[in-house]
Design a protein around this motif. Structure first.
Motif, PDB file in Angstrom:
ATOM      1  N   TYR A  64       1.491   0.664 -11.593  1.00 17.54           N
ATOM      2  CA  TYR A  64       0.490   0.577 -10.536  1.00 17.54           C
ATOM      3  C   TYR A  64      -0.889   1.005 -11.055  1.00 17.54           C
ATOM      4  O   TYR A  64      -1.885   0.309 -10.857  1.00 17.54           O
ATOM      5  CB  TYR A  64       0.901   1.436  -9.339  1.00 17.54           C
ATOM      6  CG  TYR A  64      -0.149   1.507  -8.263  1.00 17.54           C
ATOM      7  CD1 TYR A  64      -0.354   0.446  -7.393  1.00 17.54           C
ATOM      8  CD2 TYR A  64      -0.955   2.636  -8.134  1.00 17.54           C
ATOM      9  CE1 TYR A  64      -1.332   0.505  -6.415  1.00 17.54           C
ATOM     10  CE2 TYR A  64      -1.941   2.712  -7.162  1.00 17.54           C
ATOM     11  CZ  TYR A  64      -2.125   1.646  -6.301  1.00 17.54           C
ATOM     12  OH  TYR A  64      -3.088   1.698  -5.340  1.00 17.54           O
ATOM     13  N   TYR A  67      -2.204  -1.571 -13.533  1.00 22.66           N
ATOM     14  CA  TYR A  67      -2.690  -2.750 -12.820  1.00 22.66           C
ATOM     15  C   TYR A  67      -4.049  -2.487 -12.184  1.00 22.66           C
ATOM     16  O   TYR A  67      -4.960  -3.306 -12.278  1.00 22.66           O
ATOM     17  CB  TYR A  67      -1.674  -3.173 -11.758  1.00 22.66           C
ATOM     18  CG  TYR A  67      -2.164  -4.284 -10.874  1.00 22.66           C
ATOM     19  CD1 TYR A  67      -2.189  -5.600 -11.333  1.00 22.66           C
ATOM     20  CD2 TYR A  67      -2.626  -4.030  -9.585  1.00 22.66           C
ATOM     21  CE1 TYR A  67      -2.658  -6.623 -10.534  1.00 22.66           C
ATOM     22  CE2 TYR A  67      -3.094  -5.052  -8.782  1.00 22.66           C
ATOM     23  CZ  TYR A  67      -3.106  -6.350  -9.259  1.00 22.66           C
ATOM     24  OH  TYR A  67      -3.576  -7.362  -8.461  1.00 22.66           O
ATOM     25  N   ARG A  68      -4.197  -1.345 -11.532  1.00 22.95           N
ATOM     26  CA  ARG A  68      -5.481  -1.008 -10.893  1.00 22.95           C
ATOM     27  C   ARG A  68      -6.593  -0.865 -11.931  1.00 22.95           C
ATOM     28  O   ARG A  68      -7.731  -1.257 -11.680  1.00 22.95           O
ATOM     29  CB  ARG A  68      -5.357   0.293 -10.085  1.00 22.95           C
ATOM     30  CG  ARG A  68      -4.451   0.230  -8.871  1.00 22.95           C
ATOM     31  CD  ARG A  68      -5.091  -0.431  -7.661  1.00 22.95           C
ATOM     32  NE  ARG A  68      -6.329   0.134  -7.223  1.00 22.95           N
ATOM     33  CZ  ARG A  68      -6.481   1.075  -6.311  1.00 22.95           C
ATOM     34  NH1 ARG A  68      -5.429   1.598  -5.718  1.00 22.95           N
ATOM     35  NH2 ARG A  68      -7.680   1.507  -5.980  1.00 22.95           N
ATOM     36  N   THR A  71      -7.608  -4.471 -12.830  1.00 22.87           N
ATOM     37  CA  THR A  71      -8.241  -5.272 -11.772  1.00 22.87           C
ATOM     38  C   THR A  71      -9.490  -4.634 -11.178  1.00 22.87           C
ATOM     39  O   THR A  71     -10.321  -5.335 -10.630  1.00 22.87           O
ATOM     40  CB  THR A  71      -7.236  -5.561 -10.643  1.00 22.87           C
ATOM     41  OG1 THR A  71      -6.752  -4.326 -10.103  1.00 22.87           O
ATOM     42  CG2 THR A  71      -6.078  -6.403 -11.155  1.00 22.87           C
TER      43      THR A  71
END
Length: 185
Positions: A64, A67-68, A71
Protein backbone atom coordinates in the motif's frame (compact mmCIF):
# COMPACT_ATOMS: atom_id res chain seq x y z
CA UNK A 1 8.76 -47.73 -4.24
CA UNK A 2 10.48 -45.25 -6.50
CA UNK A 3 12.32 -46.06 -9.68
CA UNK A 4 15.93 -47.23 -9.50
CA UNK A 5 18.17 -44.32 -8.64
CA UNK A 6 15.54 -42.45 -6.67
CA UNK A 7 14.53 -42.53 -3.02
CA UNK A 8 10.81 -43.18 -2.82
CA UNK A 9 10.25 -40.87 0.18
CA UNK A 10 12.21 -37.97 1.66
CA UNK A 11 15.22 -39.14 3.63
CA UNK A 12 16.12 -35.89 5.35
CA UNK A 13 15.34 -35.25 9.02
CA UNK A 14 11.75 -34.17 9.46
CA UNK A 15 9.34 -33.71 12.36
CA UNK A 16 8.20 -36.47 14.70
CA UNK A 17 9.05 -40.08 15.32
CA UNK A 18 11.62 -42.00 13.25
CA UNK A 19 10.33 -44.60 10.81
CA UNK A 20 12.13 -47.11 8.61
CA UNK A 21 11.26 -47.32 4.93
CA UNK A 22 12.40 -49.48 2.05
CA UNK A 23 13.84 -47.65 -0.93
CA UNK A 24 15.69 -48.20 -4.16
CA UNK A 25 18.76 -46.01 -4.30
CA UNK A 26 21.26 -46.13 -7.15
CA UNK A 27 19.86 -49.47 -8.23
CA UNK A 28 20.17 -51.08 -4.77
CA UNK A 29 16.72 -52.48 -3.93
CA UNK A 30 15.70 -52.77 -0.30
CA UNK A 31 18.04 -50.13 1.17
CA UNK A 32 16.65 -49.12 4.57
CA UNK A 33 16.60 -45.40 5.30
CA UNK A 34 15.75 -43.82 8.65
CA UNK A 35 13.35 -40.94 8.24
CA UNK A 36 11.10 -38.95 10.54
CA UNK A 37 7.50 -38.05 10.02
CA UNK A 38 6.65 -34.40 10.57
CA UNK A 39 4.21 -33.91 13.44
CA UNK A 40 3.86 -30.44 14.92
CA UNK A 41 2.09 -29.47 18.11
CA UNK A 42 -0.90 -27.14 18.05
CA UNK A 43 1.19 -24.45 19.80
CA UNK A 44 3.77 -24.62 17.01
CA UNK A 45 1.07 -24.32 14.37
CA UNK A 46 -0.56 -21.45 16.27
CA UNK A 47 2.80 -19.61 16.36
CA UNK A 48 3.25 -20.19 12.62
CA UNK A 49 -0.24 -18.86 11.89
CA UNK A 50 0.31 -15.74 14.02
CA UNK A 51 3.76 -15.03 12.57
CA UNK A 52 2.65 -15.57 8.98
CA UNK A 53 -0.42 -13.35 9.52
CA UNK A 54 1.91 -10.66 10.92
CA UNK A 55 4.13 -11.00 7.84
CA UNK A 56 1.13 -10.84 5.52
CA UNK A 57 -0.17 -7.69 7.24
CA UNK A 58 3.27 -6.04 7.04
CA UNK A 59 3.64 -6.98 3.36
CA UNK A 60 0.18 -5.70 2.42
CA UNK A 61 0.87 -2.45 4.30
CA UNK A 62 4.22 -2.16 2.50
CA UNK A 63 2.50 -2.73 -0.85
CA UNK A 64 0.00 0.00 0.00
CA UNK A 65 2.76 2.45 0.97
CA UNK A 66 4.79 1.54 -2.12
CA UNK A 67 1.74 2.08 -4.36
CA UNK A 68 0.98 5.45 -2.75
CA UNK A 69 4.62 6.53 -3.17
CA UNK A 70 4.44 5.73 -6.88
CA UNK A 71 1.05 7.34 -7.55
CA UNK A 72 1.31 10.37 -5.23
CA UNK A 73 4.73 12.08 -5.40
CA UNK A 74 4.13 14.14 -2.23
CA UNK A 75 2.92 11.20 -0.12
CA UNK A 76 4.48 10.84 3.31
CA UNK A 77 4.14 7.41 4.87
CA UNK A 78 3.32 6.68 8.50
CA UNK A 79 6.60 4.77 8.70
CA UNK A 80 8.79 7.71 7.70
CA UNK A 81 10.02 8.61 11.17
CA UNK A 82 13.27 10.42 10.37
CA UNK A 83 16.16 10.34 7.91
CA UNK A 84 17.41 6.90 8.97
CA UNK A 85 14.06 5.26 9.80
CA UNK A 86 12.15 5.52 6.55
CA UNK A 87 10.13 3.15 4.39
CA UNK A 88 10.16 5.67 1.55
CA UNK A 89 13.93 5.55 1.15
CA UNK A 90 13.96 1.75 1.07
CA UNK A 91 10.96 1.31 -1.25
CA UNK A 92 12.24 3.86 -3.75
CA UNK A 93 15.76 2.40 -3.82
CA UNK A 94 17.04 -0.17 -6.30
CA UNK A 95 16.29 -2.84 -3.64
CA UNK A 96 12.59 -1.93 -3.43
CA UNK A 97 11.66 -3.76 -6.63
CA UNK A 98 12.72 -6.86 -8.53
CA UNK A 99 12.02 -6.72 -12.27
CA UNK A 100 9.70 -3.78 -11.64
CA UNK A 101 7.61 -5.65 -9.07
CA UNK A 102 7.68 -4.42 -5.45
CA UNK A 103 9.54 -6.77 -3.12
CA UNK A 104 6.55 -6.51 -0.78
CA UNK A 105 4.47 -8.43 -3.36
CA UNK A 106 6.83 -11.38 -2.96
CA UNK A 107 6.56 -11.05 0.80
CA UNK A 108 2.76 -11.05 0.62
CA UNK A 109 2.72 -14.16 -1.57
CA UNK A 110 5.27 -15.91 0.67
CA UNK A 111 3.33 -15.03 3.84
CA UNK A 112 0.03 -16.13 2.29
CA UNK A 113 1.57 -19.49 1.33
CA UNK A 114 2.94 -20.06 4.83
CA UNK A 115 -0.39 -19.00 6.35
CA UNK A 116 -2.34 -21.39 4.12
CA UNK A 117 0.04 -24.28 4.77
CA UNK A 118 0.00 -23.64 8.53
CA UNK A 119 -3.78 -23.49 8.75
CA UNK A 120 -4.16 -26.45 6.40
CA UNK A 121 -1.80 -28.46 8.60
CA UNK A 122 -3.85 -27.60 11.70
CA UNK A 123 -6.89 -29.55 10.54
CA UNK A 124 -5.54 -33.02 11.36
CA UNK A 125 -2.20 -32.78 13.17
CA UNK A 126 -0.92 -36.34 12.67
CA UNK A 127 -1.99 -36.85 9.05
CA UNK A 128 0.22 -37.16 5.99
CA UNK A 129 -1.18 -33.86 4.71
CA UNK A 130 -0.07 -32.11 7.90
CA UNK A 131 3.35 -33.71 7.58
CA UNK A 132 3.73 -32.45 4.02
CA UNK A 133 2.49 -28.98 4.96
CA UNK A 134 5.04 -28.79 7.79
CA UNK A 135 7.83 -29.76 5.39
CA UNK A 136 6.81 -27.08 2.92
CA UNK A 137 6.65 -24.47 5.69
CA UNK A 138 10.20 -25.36 6.72
CA UNK A 139 11.37 -25.18 3.10
CA UNK A 140 9.65 -21.81 2.57
CA UNK A 141 11.10 -20.50 5.83
CA UNK A 142 14.61 -21.38 4.70
CA UNK A 143 14.09 -19.57 1.39
CA UNK A 144 12.49 -16.63 3.22
CA UNK A 145 15.41 -16.43 5.63
CA UNK A 146 17.86 -16.15 2.74
CA UNK A 147 15.79 -13.31 1.26
CA UNK A 148 15.62 -11.57 4.65
CA UNK A 149 19.38 -11.74 5.05
CA UNK A 150 19.87 -10.19 1.60
CA UNK A 151 17.32 -7.39 2.03
CA UNK A 152 18.33 -6.65 5.63
CA UNK A 153 21.96 -6.33 4.53
CA UNK A 154 20.92 -4.00 1.70
CA UNK A 155 18.74 -1.94 4.03
CA UNK A 156 21.11 -1.62 6.99
CA UNK A 157 24.56 -1.62 5.41
CA UNK A 158 24.09 -0.40 1.83
CA UNK A 159 21.22 2.08 2.20
CA UNK A 160 21.81 2.76 5.92
CA UNK A 161 18.04 2.84 6.47
CA UNK A 162 15.67 1.06 8.83
CA UNK A 163 12.20 0.44 7.44
CA UNK A 164 9.63 -0.39 10.18
CA UNK A 165 7.47 -2.45 7.82
CA UNK A 166 10.52 -4.31 6.57
CA UNK A 167 11.67 -4.93 10.14
CA UNK A 168 8.25 -6.40 10.95
CA UNK A 169 8.61 -8.78 8.01
CA UNK A 170 12.15 -9.71 9.09
CA UNK A 171 10.88 -10.59 12.57
CA UNK A 172 8.06 -12.64 11.05
CA UNK A 173 10.33 -14.63 8.72
CA UNK A 174 13.02 -15.23 11.34
CA UNK A 175 10.32 -16.31 13.83
CA UNK A 176 8.78 -18.71 11.30
CA UNK A 177 12.21 -20.16 10.55
CA UNK A 178 13.03 -20.63 14.25
CA UNK A 179 9.65 -22.19 15.06
CA UNK A 180 9.64 -24.55 12.07
CA UNK A 181 13.29 -25.55 12.50
CA UNK A 182 12.98 -26.16 16.24
CA UNK A 183 9.98 -28.38 15.56
CA UNK A 184 12.16 -30.32 13.11
CA UNK A 185 14.35 -31.36 16.02
Amino acid sequence: QGEAGWISQPAFPLYGRPIMQDTKFWGLPGLRVLTRRMVMSSRTRYALVVLSALGLAASVAALYVHYRLITEPGYTSFCDVNETVSCEQVFQSQYGTVAGIPVAAGGAIWSALVLMLSTWGMRTPKSDDASRAAGYVFLLSTIGLAAVFYFAYASFFVLRQACPLCLTMYVSVIGIFLVSSSAAG
